[in-house]
Write a protein that holds these residues in place. Sequence first.
Motif, PDB file in Angstrom:
ATOM      1  N   GLU A 149      87.116  75.345  36.972  1.00  0.00           N
ATOM      2  CA  GLU A 149      87.464  76.615  37.622  1.00  0.00           C
ATOM      3  C   GLU A 149      88.292  76.364  38.879  1.00  0.00           C
TER       4      GLU A 149
ATOM      5  N   GLN B  19      85.460  64.360  43.882  1.00  0.00           N
ATOM      6  CA  GLN B  19      86.409  65.433  43.549  1.00  0.00           C
ATOM      7  C   GLN B  19      86.833  66.182  44.812  1.00  0.00           C
TER       8      GLN B  19
ATOM      9  N   ILE C  45      87.994  69.622  36.925  1.00  0.00           N
ATOM     10  CA  ILE C  45      87.446  70.861  37.490  1.00  0.00           C
ATOM     11  C   ILE C  45      87.794  72.023  36.564  1.00  0.00           C
TER      12      ILE C  45
ATOM     13  N   GLN D   3      81.827  71.259  47.824  1.00  0.00           N
ATOM     14  CA  GLN D   3      80.655  70.784  47.080  1.00  0.00           C
ATOM     15  C   GLN D   3      79.604  71.881  46.924  1.00  0.00           C
ATOM     16  N   THR D   4      79.329  72.618  48.008  1.00  0.00           N
ATOM     17  CA  THR D   4      78.259  73.620  47.950  1.00  0.00           C
ATOM     18  C   THR D   4      78.682  74.907  47.254  1.00  0.00           C
ATOM     19  N   ASP D   5      79.938  75.352  47.487  1.00  0.00           N
ATOM     20  CA  ASP D   5      80.373  76.636  46.941  1.00  0.00           C
ATOM     21  C   ASP D   5      81.135  76.507  45.634  1.00  0.00           C
ATOM     22  N   ALA D   6      81.884  75.409  45.451  1.00  0.00           N
ATOM     23  CA  ALA D   6      82.674  75.234  44.228  1.00  0.00           C
ATOM     24  C   ALA D   6      82.028  74.267  43.244  1.00  0.00           C
ATOM     25  N   GLY D   7      80.947  73.625  43.664  1.00  0.00           N
ATOM     26  CA  GLY D   7      80.212  72.756  42.756  1.00  0.00           C
ATOM     27  C   GLY D   7      80.884  71.436  42.434  1.00  0.00           C
ATOM     28  N   LEU D   8      81.759  70.942  43.322  1.00  0.00           N
ATOM     29  CA  LEU D   8      82.452  69.685  43.057  1.00  0.00           C
ATOM     30  C   LEU D   8      81.597  68.495  43.479  1.00  0.00           C
ATOM     31  N   THR D   9      81.887  67.338  42.877  1.00  0.00           N
ATOM     32  CA  THR D   9      81.288  66.099  43.369  1.00  0.00           C
ATOM     33  C   THR D   9      81.984  65.723  44.671  1.00  0.00           C
ATOM     34  N   ARG D  10      81.392  64.778  45.407  1.00  0.00           N
ATOM     35  CA  ARG D  10      82.010  64.380  46.665  1.00  0.00           C
ATOM     36  C   ARG D  10      83.372  63.742  46.409  1.00  0.00           C
TER      37      ARG D  10
END
Length: 448
Positions: A185, A218, A183, A209-216
């Motif tokens: 950020e 992660q 990650i 996932q939606t706000d920080a852009g992580l995969t499920r």
Amino acid sequence: MAKLSGFPEFLPAERNVELVVLDHLRSVFELHGFASIETRAVEPVEHLLRKGEIDKEVYTVRRIHATEDPTGHDRTGDALALHFDLTVPFARYVVENAGHLEFPFRRYQIQRVWRGERPQQGRFREFTQADIDIVGRGELAFHFDVEIARVMAEALAGLPVPALTLQISNRKVLEGFYRGLGIDEPTAVMPIVDKLDKISGEKVLELLQTDAGLTRDQAAQCLGLAEITSSDDSFVAAVRALGVRHPLLDEGLEELAVVVTGAAGTPGVTVVADLRIARGLDYYTGTVFETRMAGYEHLGSICSGGRYDELATDGKSTYPGVGISLGVSRLLVPLIADGLTADRSVPSAVLVALVDEDGRAESNDIAHMLRARGIPTEVAAAPQKFGKQIRYAERRGIPFVWFPAADDAGHQVKDIRTGDQVDADLATWAPPAEDLRPRIPSSQEQHS
């Protein structure tokens, strides 16, 4: 006139609760060598807004008849605002007075602060904080993180409040873990994970996932880390079991284990490692603290802080520090609303009875002699029957009534709680130590 919400005011007996608490805090802080300071109430707006996303909470200050320039600033000087915490003003204070301070500098500060929050239980627009900090020049040894935690745990343990839990985390653990997951950020992840006390784990998983852009995967790993708590250093093995590796994570785990084990053992305060704790302000760099009170968990943290390595600098020297802040108002206002009070509304331990108006000078002399020996004393307002004067003392919580010497008897003092009345020597008599000042009765006394 309508009462202003968010600006708590106490009745006298309630104010005595606050004074007892503040006196206790001062005593503990000073026993550990912390010096008292007070900073000005205002700071330049731009200085306050530099330290985190709190712009909506800052109260600006201006004269009613101020003349503004085209940019909206008061022509008489920089735009000013009331401070929203005591850490940012303290950082400025250190830089400005560094030449007069000995480092490491240990300070405590008990003062009012202001935030433009929506008033609700435990959150106010004007409130009292009690802070302790240790700051160094250039560097600050890590053992001070442990000391700050132990001092505040000792201070909290002596308060007349429900059981407290001091939750400790380390931003290096969080950032190292997130970086070990790839990650880029980590600061986008921390505030989301920090919401676990308010929203479900499933919602946090979604926001990661939606706000920080992580995969499920992660997001699931981040949630797994946040769910780890322990009252000893067993959390280290639990984190290792998640299979993530990063040098910053190793450093953070080592530091956190030292603080948790070093701060443990204070009766009345449970110390735990809690890896969901990140703290919202962006100046924390290592150890972070939060504190919950049993039965009042909905208030959130009542005592928070952490390590800040780069908060204060003058361009030549950097002043790292570690500190923790107790929200005195957040702690006390709900407890007082639920019945916490002092045993009297006045500081007086003795009421000197008044036989008649001609005897007022004598009663005043008696009061003066008692005060000279450090006994808070007042004289009855009017020469009513002694029964009425006793009831007057009872209503105010004054435990003793002093009866001046009469022709057929010497001075006598009556404990109006027990009814015991005894002869008393004006030069030597004193109330028991526990009656000398207002105190907060134990829960057993309050319900007896």
